[in-house]
Design a protein around this motif. Structure first.
Motif, PDB file in Angstrom:
ATOM      1  N   GLU A 230       0.870  -1.177   0.000  1.00 33.81           N
ATOM      2  CA  GLU A 230       0.000   0.000   0.000  1.00 33.81           C
ATOM      3  C   GLU A 230       0.911   1.232   0.000  1.00 33.81           C
ATOM      4  O   GLU A 230       1.746   1.408   0.893  1.00 33.81           O
ATOM      5  CB  GLU A 230      -0.845  -0.034   1.278  1.00 33.81           C
ATOM      6  N   PRO A 231       0.782   2.084  -1.005  1.00 31.07           N
ATOM      7  CA  PRO A 231       1.757   3.176  -1.094  1.00 31.07           C
ATOM      8  C   PRO A 231       1.513   4.296  -0.086  1.00 31.07           C
ATOM      9  O   PRO A 231       0.377   4.570   0.292  1.00 31.07           O
ATOM     10  CB  PRO A 231       1.542   3.704  -2.516  1.00 31.07           C
ATOM     11  N   GLU A 232       2.604   4.909   0.311  1.00 23.25           N
ATOM     12  CA  GLU A 232       2.508   6.207   0.962  1.00 23.25           C
ATOM     13  C   GLU A 232       2.283   7.235  -0.150  1.00 23.25           C
ATOM     14  O   GLU A 232       2.830   7.105  -1.238  1.00 23.25           O
ATOM     15  CB  GLU A 232       3.819   6.514   1.701  1.00 23.25           C
ATOM     16  N   HIS A 233       1.452   8.207   0.139  1.00 19.97           N
ATOM     17  CA  HIS A 233       1.213   9.242  -0.883  1.00 19.97           C
ATOM     18  C   HIS A 233       1.988  10.505  -0.544  1.00 19.97           C
ATOM     19  O   HIS A 233       2.145  10.864   0.620  1.00 19.97           O
ATOM     20  CB  HIS A 233      -0.282   9.545  -0.998  1.00 19.97           C
ATOM     21  N   GLY A 234       2.480  11.144  -1.585  1.00 17.32           N
ATOM     22  CA  GLY A 234       3.261  12.362  -1.403  1.00 17.32           C
ATOM     23  C   GLY A 234       3.798  12.799  -2.748  1.00 17.32           C
ATOM     24  O   GLY A 234       3.368  12.290  -3.796  1.00 17.32           O
ATOM     25  N   LEU A 235       4.722  13.716  -2.731  1.00 19.07           N
ATOM     26  CA  LEU A 235       5.305  14.196  -3.987  1.00 19.07           C
ATOM     27  C   LEU A 235       6.820  14.128  -3.888  1.00 19.07           C
ATOM     28  O   LEU A 235       7.397  14.466  -2.854  1.00 19.07           O
ATOM     29  CB  LEU A 235       4.873  15.645  -4.261  1.00 19.07           C
ATOM     30  N   LEU A 236       7.456  13.679  -4.962  1.00 15.66           N
ATOM     31  CA  LEU A 236       8.914  13.696  -5.020  1.00 15.66           C
ATOM     32  C   LEU A 236       9.280  14.929  -5.841  1.00 15.66           C
ATOM     33  O   LEU A 236       9.074  14.964  -7.059  1.00 15.66           O
ATOM     34  CB  LEU A 236       9.428  12.404  -5.660  1.00 15.66           C
ATOM     35  N   LEU A 237       9.774  15.928  -5.134  1.00 18.47           N
ATOM     36  CA  LEU A 237       9.855  17.272  -5.714  1.00 18.47           C
ATOM     37  C   LEU A 237      11.268  17.600  -6.188  1.00 18.47           C
ATOM     38  O   LEU A 237      12.187  17.759  -5.375  1.00 18.47           O
ATOM     39  CB  LEU A 237       9.391  18.295  -4.671  1.00 18.47           C
ATOM     40  N   GLY A 238      11.441  17.689  -7.481  1.00 16.48           N
ATOM     41  CA  GLY A 238      12.749  18.017  -8.043  1.00 16.48           C
ATOM     42  C   GLY A 238      12.886  19.523  -8.175  1.00 16.48           C
ATOM     43  O   GLY A 238      12.317  20.116  -9.072  1.00 16.48           O
ATOM     44  N   TYR A 239      13.654  20.106  -7.279  1.00 23.24           N
ATOM     45  CA  TYR A 239      13.787  21.569  -7.246  1.00 23.24           C
ATOM     46  C   TYR A 239      15.026  22.039  -8.005  1.00 23.24           C
ATOM     47  O   TYR A 239      15.208  23.219  -8.261  1.00 23.24           O
ATOM     48  CB  TYR A 239      13.894  22.064  -5.790  1.00 23.24           C
ATOM     49  N   ALA A 240      15.911  21.102  -8.379  1.00 26.26           N
ATOM     50  CA  ALA A 240      17.251  21.497  -8.837  1.00 26.26           C
ATOM     51  C   ALA A 240      17.211  22.391 -10.077  1.00 26.26           C
ATOM     52  O   ALA A 240      18.039  23.288 -10.231  1.00 26.26           O
ATOM     53  CB  ALA A 240      18.096  20.258  -9.116  1.00 26.26           C
ATOM     54  N   GLY A 241      16.252  22.156 -10.948  1.00 23.69           N
ATOM     55  CA  GLY A 241      16.226  22.904 -12.201  1.00 23.69           C
ATOM     56  C   GLY A 241      15.458  24.217 -12.140  1.00 23.69           C
ATOM     57  O   GLY A 241      15.333  24.893 -13.156  1.00 23.69           O
ATOM     58  N   LEU A 242      14.947  24.581 -10.974  1.00 23.82           N
ATOM     59  CA  LEU A 242      14.079  25.765 -10.892  1.00 23.82           C
ATOM     60  C   LEU A 242      14.823  27.006 -10.414  1.00 23.82           C
ATOM     61  O   LEU A 242      15.488  26.970  -9.378  1.00 23.82           O
ATOM     62  CB  LEU A 242      12.924  25.499  -9.918  1.00 23.82           C
ATOM     63  N   ASN A 243      14.667  28.091 -11.116  1.00 24.63           N
ATOM     64  CA  ASN A 243      15.188  29.356 -10.603  1.00 24.63           C
ATOM     65  C   ASN A 243      14.196  29.925  -9.583  1.00 24.63           C
ATOM     66  O   ASN A 243      13.122  29.352  -9.361  1.00 24.63           O
ATOM     67  CB  ASN A 243      15.476  30.329 -11.751  1.00 24.63           C
ATOM     68  N   ALA A 244      14.550  31.047  -8.972  1.00 22.34           N
ATOM     69  CA  ALA A 244      13.757  31.583  -7.849  1.00 22.34           C
ATOM     70  C   ALA A 244      12.322  31.857  -8.274  1.00 22.34           C
ATOM     71  O   ALA A 244      11.370  31.547  -7.543  1.00 22.34           O
ATOM     72  CB  ALA A 244      14.410  32.858  -7.315  1.00 22.34           C
ATOM     73  N   GLU A 245      12.166  32.376  -9.459  1.00 25.49           N
ATOM     74  CA  GLU A 245      10.837  32.741  -9.923  1.00 25.49           C
ATOM     75  C   GLU A 245       9.972  31.501 -10.155  1.00 25.49           C
ATOM     76  O   GLU A 245       8.824  31.421  -9.710  1.00 25.49           O
ATOM     77  CB  GLU A 245      10.985  33.532 -11.224  1.00 25.49           C
ATOM     78  N   GLN A 246      10.557  30.519 -10.842  1.00 24.62           N
ATOM     79  CA  GLN A 246       9.821  29.273 -11.102  1.00 24.62           C
ATOM     80  C   GLN A 246       9.459  28.580  -9.795  1.00 24.62           C
ATOM     81  O   GLN A 246       8.390  27.985  -9.657  1.00 24.62           O
ATOM     82  CB  GLN A 246      10.666  28.331 -11.957  1.00 24.62           C
ATOM     83  N   MET A 247      10.399  28.658  -8.829  1.00 21.86           N
ATOM     84  CA  MET A 247      10.164  28.001  -7.551  1.00 21.86           C
ATOM     85  C   MET A 247       8.960  28.624  -6.854  1.00 21.86           C
ATOM     86  O   MET A 247       8.091  27.913  -6.331  1.00 21.86           O
ATOM     87  CB  MET A 247      11.425  28.156  -6.691  1.00 21.86           C
ATOM     88  N   MET A 248       8.922  29.940  -6.900  1.00 19.54           N
ATOM     89  CA  MET A 248       7.800  30.649  -6.284  1.00 19.54           C
ATOM     90  C   MET A 248       6.491  30.287  -6.991  1.00 19.54           C
ATOM     91  O   MET A 248       5.480  29.998  -6.347  1.00 19.54           O
ATOM     92  CB  MET A 248       8.058  32.153  -6.351  1.00 19.54           C
ATOM     93  N   GLN A 249       6.525  30.288  -8.312  1.00 19.06           N
ATOM     94  CA  GLN A 249       5.339  29.896  -9.085  1.00 19.06           C
ATOM     95  C   GLN A 249       4.887  28.497  -8.721  1.00 19.06           C
ATOM     96  O   GLN A 249       3.696  28.235  -8.560  1.00 19.06           O
ATOM     97  CB  GLN A 249       5.655  29.901 -10.590  1.00 19.06           C
ATOM     98  N   ALA A 250       5.852  27.581  -8.612  1.00 24.24           N
ATOM     99  CA  ALA A 250       5.524  26.190  -8.342  1.00 24.24           C
ATOM    100  C   ALA A 250       4.856  26.050  -6.979  1.00 24.24           C
ATOM    101  O   ALA A 250       3.815  25.386  -6.841  1.00 24.24           O
ATOM    102  CB  ALA A 250       6.782  25.330  -8.425  1.00 24.24           C
ATOM    103  N   VAL A 251       5.441  26.690  -5.984  1.00 24.64           N
ATOM    104  CA  VAL A 251       4.900  26.556  -4.627  1.00 24.64           C
ATOM    105  C   VAL A 251       3.533  27.232  -4.534  1.00 24.64           C
ATOM    106  O   VAL A 251       2.604  26.712  -3.904  1.00 24.64           O
ATOM    107  CB  VAL A 251       5.898  27.120  -3.588  1.00 24.64           C
ATOM    108  N   THR A 252       3.405  28.361  -5.199  1.00 24.81           N
ATOM    109  CA  THR A 252       2.104  29.056  -5.209  1.00 24.81           C
ATOM    110  C   THR A 252       1.030  28.189  -5.862  1.00 24.81           C
ATOM    111  O   THR A 252      -0.084  28.047  -5.335  1.00 24.81           O
ATOM    112  CB  THR A 252       2.230  30.395  -5.966  1.00 24.81           C
ATOM    113  N   ALA A 253       1.391  27.580  -6.973  1.00 16.35           N
ATOM    114  CA  ALA A 253       0.426  26.718  -7.677  1.00 16.35           C
ATOM    115  C   ALA A 253       0.090  25.487  -6.832  1.00 16.35           C
ATOM    116  O   ALA A 253      -1.065  25.050  -6.794  1.00 16.35           O
ATOM    117  CB  ALA A 253       0.990  26.300  -9.034  1.00 16.35           C
TER     118      ALA A 253
END
Lengths: 497, 497
Positions: A455-478
């Motif tokens: 039975e899986p644990e649910h969550g997200l495997l979040l790859g942040y390495a390729g994101l600049n500050a702006e994209q990171m903010m957009q991603a977290v906001t979304a």
């Protein structure tokens, strides 16, 4: 022939003088089959006999005889004043079946269905890519890379034009052996390094040549889906080697002896656990005692910023039971398609031979250019910059997640340098979260796909390495908006018992 | 530490605070294992405890405790005035077995032994390469190629950095579909074109996903060895589909129904026979009736200089039973590693999925650059030049062979544009000829390696395409000397009954 709307080229007609079949018969057969398959349709005018005879280098009577027969059988018709045309036939159209359900596509073999049943990694264009394993592409020194590439491509040496050794470019193999000794504690010589077209090819190759169909393999649970696909594709019966934040369940009584054992000891995918020394020694002892091979997937061993880096398991292996798999897809860029294995000496020659059969070798031009890139110091410099960059980004990303997503998801530090695991506070279904996030422009990977057994644990495997500050903010906001939406709807998972 | 001759880096030591194992114990275990495996030899001085403690971010007592235990157990020794050194142990060295006999290497699985048992193509550096299938590299427009390469590599688009479709670069697939329609009479759409890392990968993939172990496949006899390896690697039971200069023995009663049928209809490898229209239609009917797939290996369909080119068998295939395999290794250069398949529509998605598991996809940078090369007209222009060049070379080569080798070997025109078959007048053993030629600087392929079943015909498959006039003369002169030598010795084969 201006009214001829067909794109059919009569150039492709041919007769074979040596075949013994009369030439007019050959021409008839060819034209007839093109009509029957619909390549020559009713809007096609046939060339004049004299013209076609000249084109084919045959006598005009040959063409006339062929046309006569086609005319007699109704395939073509003469239109007064307009030449000879293909008749509008009610020709049988080959049915196009579209069977997207691979498991029921019986054109495939049973093995083929098994191999093709694994959904390929899904990524969507023009979204912010939060998938794990993607390095930063904006900061890669492409100018340098393309300069080295051009140097090799403009006047390739004879060595770059012909394959002499299917194990890979000698200079690259030496560079990799040197690098592994210093950076990963792996003691090997160039002969043991086998270059292939990416880590996935390495995993596939191992499963094929070290295992038979029906053999047992231990697969980390949860574990990297690409490895699971490769092992299942090779016909493995998988037993789950369970991993938690506490470690690897090596003493699980259900683990019957295996032929292959797949592990990610430097930083477990997806949990981020690091294998302890006594677990490493126990695992090596198990492999040695049972004649199993351990596949050590060191997928991002290069990126460690807290404390010292963890040496590879392979560095402890006296009995040559560990096969080390590495990739340049995470240290360079992911479409490079260069990976490698470090194999026991006795397996180097068989692996190279197998590659000559499977075609999993990488283009020498890229191999030679990567060797230059490493030898001339660009690789080390790039790694150093990326380590700093990713450390900063991880800090920022976790901070942002704490500030804005803490209500729904807990993100903790991870020794992997490219992704962190987000665990849901609420019992969301991670596939529903990923789908909703995609609708908001964020392409993200649910953790549950890494489970093959439990039975899986649910969550997200979040790859942040390729994101600049702006994209990171957009991603977290979304993501925040996504969670807010979902928290209002009844789309949550049922709580497990 | 100037006297320390070891290259061991203490940087790779690590302790894991979360593991629950005391840190001094972890450090002890790590150092001990490095000693046992010989990575820390007697010429290594350990760092001072204070220094190492600082490096590892642990208390000095931790390091002292670890050193004490190692000292107690005899792994290290204190030398007054000189620090702490690794003891010269009679440490057990892991035995290195070198088993070059793959068939007895039981580290491999049975399947692995089967795959690795095929000797890879043997070519020797710094010899004149007369192997079949090698295009002229001196005349390839590498300057143009590297310019296009740089254009793509310097500022790669997002599409080039991430894989969205494992079937390959969209633009390249379109270019291939267009090209095949015009040049080879193959009617297909881009969706049916699957790009892989060379023709060998294509053959391997077909064998794996359209066939199960133990399934029957028909293999041309004689036939292309790479295809035989791929089919056997996939577990096929091969039945010989015999080919002669007269054609294909499709009515052989021993040919039980097959799952796969491998053919080279445009120009049989190695005999050069072209499949007649009625053979083509019969073969298609067999495949349709028996639900078999035909693998059409169109390895050098581009190079036809006599008469018109022969359209591909795939062009006649209404029932979608033909899988067309093509390569750019012969039209461009052999280390490019780009090949492709044209598959029935129902198989396009399964093939793409399988490639995501097997890792046989080609780097997007090369795919995109090849698409440019084709779209901008360089490919067609290069082909046109090469067709003229190879036609001239074939003429010259055959003329030279007639003049200087006729006593020992008959060479006849061949519809293949890159190689001709030399048949021995004397019953030489072709492996002996190849070995003797190699000693004279000529690397040449014996024909007998293309037989898997019957008593082989002996001869040479002579690839002249890559040789300039001077090399051609050298090659023929060396072959003449080789034959003269052998004719004097008793190294001839026994005549067959």
């Amino acid at each position: 022939m201006s009214r001829d709307k067909s794109s059919f080229s009569f150039d492709i007609l041919a007769v074979d003088r040596a075949s013994g079949v009369p030439m007019h018969r050959q021409l008839y057969e060819a034209l007839r089959s093109y009509v029957l398959q619909g390549r020559l349709g009713a809007e096609t005018r046939l060339p004049p006999t004299r013209f076609l005879a000249q084109q084919l280098g045959v006598g005009r009577n040959t063409v006339i005889a062929a046309y006569d027969q086609l005319l007699a059988e109704g395939y073509i018709e003469a239109r007064p004043g307009s030449g000879t045309w293909i008749t509008a036939l009610n020709r049988p159209i080959a049915k196009i079946r579209v069977a997207n359900d691979v498991s029921r596509n019986f054109d495939l073999s049973a093995r083929g269905r098994r191999i093709a049943s694994h959904p390929p990694p899904q990524r969507t264009r023009d979204k912010i890519n939060l998938h794990p394993g993607f390095p930063d592409a904006a900061d890669f020194p492409f100018a340098t890379w393309s300069r080295l590439l051009t140097r090799n491509a403009r006047r390739p040496s004879a060595d770059l034009l012909t394959y002499y050794d299917f194990a890979g470019d000698r200079r690259l193999r030496e560079a990799i052996a040197d690098y592994l000794g210093v950076a990963r504690g792996v003691d090997c010589v160039a002969e043991q390094v086998i270059v292939v077209s990416g880590a996935q090819a390495a995993l596939d190759l191992i499963a094929r040549i070290l295992m038979d169909e029906g053999d047992i393999a231990w697969m980390e649970e949860p574990g990297y889906r690409g490895a699971r696909s490769a092992l299942l594709g090779g016909g493995a019966r998988l037993l789950p080697l369970r991993v938690s934040r506490q470690g690897w369940s090596l003493n699980d009584p259900d683990l019957r002896p295996a032929r292959l054992i797949y592990v990610t000891p430097s930083c477990q995918w997806p949990l981020g656990t690091i294998m302890r020394m006594e677990e490493r020694l126990q695992l090596l002892a198990i492999a040695e005692r049972r004649n199993a091979f351990i596949i050590e997937d060191d997928y991002d061993g290069e990126y460690r910023f807290r404390g010292r880096s963890v040496p590879a398991l392979r560095g402890l292996d006296r009995a040559e039971r560990v096969i080390y798999v590495g990739t340049f897809g995470k240290t360079m860029f992911s479409s490079l398609r260069l990976g490698f294995l470090v194999v026991p000496r006795t397996l180097a020659e068989p692996f190279a031979r197998a590659i000559s059969v499977t075609g999993q070798f990488a283009p020498l031009l890229l191999q030679a250019t990567l060797a230059d890139f490493i030898r001339e110091g660009y690789f080390a410099a790039h790694l150093k910059r990326m380590r700093r960059l990713y450390a900063r980004r991880q800090e920022q990303f976790i901070e942002l997640c704490h500030q804005r997503l803490a209500q729904w998801m807990t993100v903790t530090e991870n020794d992997s340098g490219m992704q962190v695991l987000g665990r849901f506070v609420f019992p969301f279904d991670d596939r529903a979260v990923a789908a909703a996030a995609l609708a908001r422009g964020i392409d993200v990977q649910p953790v549950s796909i890494n489970y093959g057994h439990d039975e899986p644990e649910h969550g997200l495997l979040l790859g942040y390495a390729g994101l600049n500050a702006e994209q990171m903010m957009q991603a977290v906001t979304a993501l925040r908006a996504t969670f807010q939406d979902l928290a209002r709807t009844p789309a949550r998972r049922e709580h497990r018992a």
